[in-house]
Design a protein around this motif. Structure first.
Motif: not given
Length: 124
Positions: A19, A23, A67, A71-72, A74, A101
């Motif tokens: 993931k 990202s 976004l 996310y990256h 987090h 985040c």
């Protein structure tokens, strides 16, 4: 059966790694676009910059960048916390990471939406 001494990140590390890399792959072209957009915006005044952000493609790319970037962030912070902070302090840090985040992403998106809607033509 897993050992109770196995860290949480060791159980799901491969999936988290995938993931993070996915990202990062999406962020790479977005960051190039951001650099070009920043160079374009450098010569504009405030009203022109707001009008630029009100364009649907630009607003969407900024929103997607926010976004995916958050996310990256987090994912990276979560991996660090899971590896180096243990016990109740680790659980608290993970919760604060998630809430921080979410707040960052929500605030960024709210500003993009507000700016884009405020600059939209009246007939649109």
């Amino acid at each position: 059966m897993t050992s109770p001494y196995v860290k949480a990140s060791e159980k799901t590390g491969a999936w988290t790694w995938i993931k993070e890399r996915a990202s990062a792959l999406v962020l790479a072209p977005l960051m190039l676009w951001t650099l070009v957009a920043g160079a374009t915006l450098a010569g504009l005044d405030h009203a022109q910059a707001l009008a630029w952000l009100a364009q649907p493609v630009n607003a969407m790319l900024v929103a997607v960048g926010i976004l995916i970037g958050v996310y990256h962030l987090h994912l990276g912070l979560r991996a660090i916390i899971e590896d180096y902070v243990h016990g109740s302090a680790g659980k608290l840090a993970l919760t604060l990471n998630l809430l921080g985040c979410l707040a960052l992403a929500g605030t960024g998106l709210a500003f993009v939406i507000l700016i884009a809607l405020a600059q939209a033509p009246a007939g649109a």
